[in-house]
Scaffold this motif. Structure first.
Motif, mmCIF file in Angstrom:
data_model
loop_
_atom_site.group_PDB
_atom_site.id
_atom_site.type_symbol
_atom_site.label_atom_id
_atom_site.label_comp_id
_atom_site.label_asym_id
_atom_site.label_seq_id
_atom_site.Cartn_x
_atom_site.Cartn_y
_atom_site.Cartn_z
ATOM 1 N N HIS A 187 0.820 -1.213 0.000
ATOM 2 C CA HIS A 187 0.000 0.000 0.000
ATOM 3 C C HIS A 187 0.858 1.269 0.000
ATOM 4 N N ALA A 188 1.956 1.229 0.739
ATOM 5 C CA ALA A 188 2.845 2.395 0.797
ATOM 6 C C ALA A 188 3.485 2.667 -0.558
ATOM 7 N N LYS A 189 3.749 1.616 -1.306
ATOM 8 C CA LYS A 189 4.393 1.791 -2.616
ATOM 9 C C LYS A 189 3.403 2.204 -3.686
ATOM 10 N N GLU A 190 2.177 1.696 -3.551
ATOM 11 C CA GLU A 190 1.191 1.971 -4.606
ATOM 12 C C GLU A 190 0.445 3.282 -4.385
ATOM 13 N N HIS A 191 0.093 3.577 -3.132
ATOM 14 C CA HIS A 191 -0.700 4.786 -2.870
ATOM 15 C C HIS A 191 -0.101 5.708 -1.819
ATOM 16 N N CYS A 192 0.237 5.135 -0.660
ATOM 17 C CA CYS A 192 0.592 5.972 0.490
ATOM 18 C C CYS A 192 2.072 6.321 0.512
ATOM 19 N N LYS A 193 2.539 6.929 -0.584
ATOM 20 C CA LYS A 193 3.926 7.388 -0.667
ATOM 21 C C LYS A 193 4.074 8.660 0.133
ATOM 22 N N MET A 194 5.292 9.168 0.249
ATOM 23 C CA MET A 194 5.520 10.455 0.910
ATOM 24 C C MET A 194 4.587 11.490 0.292
ATOM 25 N N LYS A 195 4.578 11.513 -1.041
ATOM 26 C CA LYS A 195 3.610 12.315 -1.777
ATOM 27 C C LYS A 195 2.529 11.346 -2.234
ATOM 28 N N PRO A 196 1.404 11.312 -1.510
ATOM 29 C CA PRO A 196 0.417 10.253 -1.706
ATOM 30 C C PRO A 196 -0.315 10.319 -3.054
ATOM 31 N N ILE A 197 -0.659 9.131 -3.554
ATOM 32 C CA ILE A 197 -1.497 9.018 -4.745
ATOM 33 C C ILE A 197 -2.847 8.522 -4.253
ATOM 34 N N CYS A 198 -3.768 9.467 -4.050
ATOM 35 C CA CYS A 198 -5.018 9.144 -3.354
ATOM 36 C C CYS A 198 -6.096 8.559 -4.263
ATOM 37 N N SER A 199 -5.924 8.705 -5.568
ATOM 38 C CA SER A 199 -6.891 8.154 -6.517
ATOM 39 C C SER A 199 -6.859 6.632 -6.458
ATOM 40 N N GLY A 200 -7.999 6.034 -6.119
ATOM 41 C CA GLY A 200 -8.081 4.581 -6.040
ATOM 42 C C GLY A 200 -7.586 3.993 -4.738
ATOM 43 N N CYS A 201 -7.252 4.847 -3.754
ATOM 44 C CA CYS A 201 -6.766 4.350 -2.470
ATOM 45 C C CYS A 201 -7.885 3.674 -1.684
ATOM 46 N N PRO A 202 -7.643 2.457 -1.182
ATOM 47 C CA PRO A 202 -8.688 1.729 -0.438
ATOM 48 C C PRO A 202 -9.014 2.348 0.923
ATOM 49 N N LEU A 203 -8.191 3.270 1.385
ATOM 50 C CA LEU A 203 -8.417 3.860 2.712
ATOM 51 C C LEU A 203 -8.869 5.324 2.643
ATOM 52 N N VAL A 204 -9.204 5.824 1.446
ATOM 53 C CA VAL A 204 -9.544 7.258 1.327
ATOM 54 C C VAL A 204 -10.625 7.721 2.275
ATOM 55 N N ASP A 205 -11.656 6.880 2.484
ATOM 56 C CA ASP A 205 -12.804 7.316 3.283
ATOM 57 C C ASP A 205 -12.407 7.749 4.686
ATOM 58 N N GLU A 206 -11.421 7.057 5.276
ATOM 59 C CA GLU A 206 -11.011 7.369 6.641
ATOM 60 C C GLU A 206 -9.796 8.291 6.691
ATOM 61 N N CYS A 207 -9.124 8.457 5.555
ATOM 62 C CA CYS A 207 -7.830 9.149 5.575
ATOM 63 C C CYS A 207 -7.980 10.633 5.838
ATOM 64 N N GLU A 208 -7.062 11.146 6.686
ATOM 65 C CA GLU A 208 -7.077 12.563 7.021
ATOM 66 C C GLU A 208 -6.698 13.420 5.825
#
Length: 212
Positions: A187-208
């Motif tokens: 998940h960190a490599k695909e979406h939750c990078k230092m500069k996040p890629i939030c499109s399609g992230c499975p945790l967007v609903d809860e993410c700050e």
DNA sequence: CTCCAGGAGC
DNA sequence: GCTCCTGGAG
């Protein structure tokens, strides 16, 4: 259900079973755990490739320091890591390089032993406990901290507090904690990078940082 | 070319 | 809080 269990469930549902750790043998896994410290996996792969003829405790022990350094150069910090590998081997030799000889050792005792090895810190100790020694521990790493923090959890700075919190809250066995760590890396490599890629992230609903 | 990601020890 | 290092991205 606790928040950390929710994170696990969502990541598992999204990415599926990861089947970590990527190694042909347990010993290769152990060496990889040291090589991957503050390094990306592709650099570790190159180093492991160079080490292919020496991937047994006896052969690595016999390999001169200079040659070991050259072989693992691509993994970065190669001088320290060569020393760390030798220090780990020195410890492992007390058990005749036999995994079976460690089976009866309590997890906390084993963790303390691993932490006493020069160059093995909390994260590497946990990785070894989980993937080499088959103990149900949660691996606290930079990725877990980032993902959990963005999820809105207050993060204990101390590794032990964070780890015990997750281990208490999540109902996972050894295989489950292996999956959890692998899913966090994925998940960190695909979406939750230092500069996040939030499109399609499975945790967007809860993410700050939803929508950033 | 510069910059950046990534653990542990002193 | 500084040091140890590389390969890949920008």
């Amino acid at each position: 259900m606790g928040a950390t269990q929710q994170i696990y469930n969502k990541l598992y549902h999204c990415y599926g079973s990861q089947g970590w750790w990527p190694a042909d043998t347990v010993f290769e896994m152990m060496i990889g755990a040291i090589l991957v410290q503050r390094t990306n996996w592709s650099n570790v792969e190159k180093a492991l490739c160079q080490l292919t003829p020496y991937l047994s405790p006896e052969q690595l022990e016999a390999l001169p320091m200079e040659e070991l350094e050259v072989a693992i150069r691509s993994s970065g910090f190669y001088r320290q890591k060569a020393k760390r590998i030798k220090a780990f081997l020195h410890w492992y030799k007390k058990y005749d390089y036999q995994l079976a000889h460690l089976r009866h050792v309590e997890t906390e005792t084993l963790r303390a032993e691993l932490l006493s090895i020069h160059g093995i810190g909390a994260e590497t100790a946990n990785v070894l406990l989980l993937y080499a020694f088959q103990r149900p521990v949660f691996v606290v790493d930079a990725y877990a901290r980032r993902i959990f923090a963005r999820f809105g959890l207050d993060m204990p700075e101390k590794e032990q507090v964070f780890r015990l919190q997750v281990e208490t809250e999540c109902v996972l066995d050894t295989e489950g904690f292996k999956e959890f760590h692998a899913l966090i890396v994925q998940h960190a490599k695909e979406h939750c990078k230092m500069k996040p890629i939030c499109s399609g992230c499975p945790l967007v609903d809860e993410c700050e940082r939803r929508g950033v």
